[in-house]
Design a protein around this motif. Sequence first.
Motif, mmCIF file in Angstrom:
data_model
loop_
_atom_site.group_PDB
_atom_site.id
_atom_site.type_symbol
_atom_site.label_atom_id
_atom_site.label_comp_id
_atom_site.label_asym_id
_atom_site.label_seq_id
_atom_site.Cartn_x
_atom_site.Cartn_y
_atom_site.Cartn_z
ATOM 1 N N TYR A 1 8.238 -34.124 28.923
ATOM 2 C CA TYR A 1 8.600 -35.025 27.706
ATOM 3 C C TYR A 1 7.401 -35.617 27.076
ATOM 4 N N ASP A 2 6.317 -34.712 27.045
ATOM 5 C CA ASP A 2 5.064 -34.952 26.329
ATOM 6 C C ASP A 2 5.572 -35.409 24.729
ATOM 7 N N ASN A 3 5.390 -36.453 24.208
ATOM 8 C CA ASN A 3 5.762 -36.778 23.005
ATOM 9 C C ASN A 3 5.328 -35.823 21.688
ATOM 10 N N THR A 4 4.061 -35.419 22.006
ATOM 11 C CA THR A 4 3.365 -34.266 21.029
ATOM 12 C C THR A 4 4.089 -33.289 20.992
ATOM 13 N N ILE A 5 4.640 -32.472 21.859
ATOM 14 C CA ILE A 5 5.358 -31.403 21.942
ATOM 15 C C ILE A 5 6.902 -31.862 21.169
ATOM 16 N N LEU A 6 7.560 -32.933 21.838
ATOM 17 C CA LEU A 6 8.745 -33.310 21.214
ATOM 18 C C LEU A 6 8.558 -33.589 19.659
ATOM 19 N N CYS A 7 7.931 -34.180 19.030
ATOM 20 C CA CYS A 7 7.647 -34.361 17.902
ATOM 21 C C CYS A 7 7.751 -33.083 17.092
ATOM 22 N N GLU A 8 6.958 -31.879 17.631
ATOM 23 C CA GLU A 8 7.059 -30.771 16.976
ATOM 24 C C GLU A 8 8.341 -30.247 16.904
ATOM 25 N N LYS A 9 9.062 -30.181 18.234
ATOM 26 C CA LYS A 9 10.532 -29.885 18.369
ATOM 27 C C LYS A 9 11.326 -30.544 17.302
ATOM 28 N N ILE A 10 11.208 -31.986 17.283
ATOM 29 C CA ILE A 10 12.193 -32.587 16.256
ATOM 30 C C ILE A 10 11.728 -32.271 14.844
ATOM 31 N N LEU A 11 10.439 -31.959 14.605
ATOM 32 C CA LEU A 11 10.294 -31.509 12.897
ATOM 33 C C LEU A 11 10.872 -30.109 12.879
ATOM 34 N N GLU A 12 10.987 -29.202 13.923
ATOM 35 C CA GLU A 12 11.479 -27.905 13.941
ATOM 36 C C GLU A 12 13.110 -28.074 13.667
ATOM 37 N N ARG A 13 13.623 -29.088 14.160
ATOM 38 C CA ARG A 13 15.066 -29.341 14.122
ATOM 39 C C ARG A 13 15.367 -30.086 12.849
ATOM 40 N N LYS A 14 14.605 -30.766 12.306
ATOM 41 C CA LYS A 14 14.919 -31.274 10.831
ATOM 42 C C LYS A 14 14.665 -30.196 9.976
ATOM 43 N N ARG A 15 13.761 -29.307 9.929
ATOM 44 C CA ARG A 15 13.738 -28.079 9.077
ATOM 45 C C ARG A 15 15.056 -27.228 9.062
ATOM 46 N N VAL A 16 15.643 -27.055 10.315
ATOM 47 C CA VAL A 16 16.718 -26.531 10.252
ATOM 48 C C VAL A 16 17.792 -27.099 9.514
ATOM 49 N N LEU A 17 18.041 -28.357 9.791
ATOM 50 C CA LEU A 17 18.917 -29.168 9.383
ATOM 51 C C LEU A 17 19.139 -29.224 7.799
ATOM 52 N N LEU A 18 18.028 -29.329 7.184
ATOM 53 C CA LEU A 18 17.579 -29.457 5.941
ATOM 54 C C LEU A 18 17.863 -28.181 5.094
ATOM 55 N N GLU A 19 17.609 -27.120 5.810
ATOM 56 C CA GLU A 19 17.763 -25.768 5.282
ATOM 57 C C GLU A 19 19.167 -25.301 5.551
ATOM 58 N N SER A 20 20.074 -25.757 6.264
ATOM 59 C CA SER A 20 21.227 -25.114 6.490
ATOM 60 C C SER A 20 22.131 -25.453 5.185
#
Length: 376
Positions: A357-376
């Motif tokens: 639950y390290d928020n620095t790692i979670l922020c990276e995962k959220i950024l990846e998720r946003k890229r996927v949603l915006l490119e779909s």
Amino acid sequence: MKKICYVVTISLTIRAFFIPQLQKLAEIYDVTVICSTDNKLQYQLGDKIKYFPVDIPRGIALKETIKAIRELEAFFRREKFDMVQYSTPNAAFCASIASKSANIKVRNYHLMGYRYLGEKGVARFILKMLEKISCKNSTSIECVCNSNLRLGVQEKIFPVNKATVVWNGSTGGVDLKKFDCNKRERWRTEIRKELDISEKDILFGFAGRITKDKGINELIQAFLELKNESKLLLIGPPEGINTLDTKLWNWAKENESVLIHDAVSDIERYFAAMDVLILPSYREGFGNVIIEAAAMGTTAICTNIQGPSDIIVDSTTGLLCNVKDANSLLECMKTVLKNQYYKELGSNAENYVKNNYDNTILCEKILERKRVLLES
């Protein structure tokens, strides 16, 4: 540069959960925040994040809700966002309708929990219907934990193919710089001195709203029957005292082993002072206090419900008790005291949170998720 807008009801939600991920997203995207009026929020968000105040009502208020939807729709049309993300029930209802009407392509519901679970009868039916509308208007749903995802599918709130959990879940993870276990001993000494608690005393603690639905009645009952030299620290706003059992609450107020404290801004120091956090809630979206306390090396006893059951590895990082069951809670409290079992659990909990639950790692995962949603 693509444009993202986050919508919540009150500014406290942004402060508590979203600022680190918003700042991460703002490195790549044009980011805007919408929530209630707050003169200090823009300063905390920084120069890269825009803030637009909209007062979205809390509770059921038809006239104010319609006004908020219209204001949101007009703003969405004007700004032409590529994505609108919304959290909390009322904000989700208003923003999902407004963003769909404004033809926003990506409408992402960050689902933090189900408010209708705490209601009965007509109120439950209405709130559940509103939740279904929010989910139907959304193109994607991000649940804060897997048990909430499963419940949403089971309750037919949304179809399984529409929802996901980012990384290991949670609303925003844990800031391990703020919740720094290296400072545990210093903070523990400081807080216990301030509260006049001996280092030898076992300290059970609670952090949250002092109300029936948080399991305060069961907590006080279990502590009353524990009958040892331990202490109980209750931290939080007294907004639900009228819902509590009067005899139990009066006993707690009059007992010198029970300390009742207002909400604090430096909760990490208080978690360090505790030996065991107790969260006997009837329902939770996730249960952020569990991972925050764990980051400080403090184990937890929680009810076996959606949210906490995802976080606690039973008998390894903490213990799970039955909901609305003071006897079950009491047995867990006795168990953690045997041979100082709480120390082993606390050490395990700290390592578990750092890895999951390290928020620095979670922020990276959220950024990846946003890229996927915006490119779909």
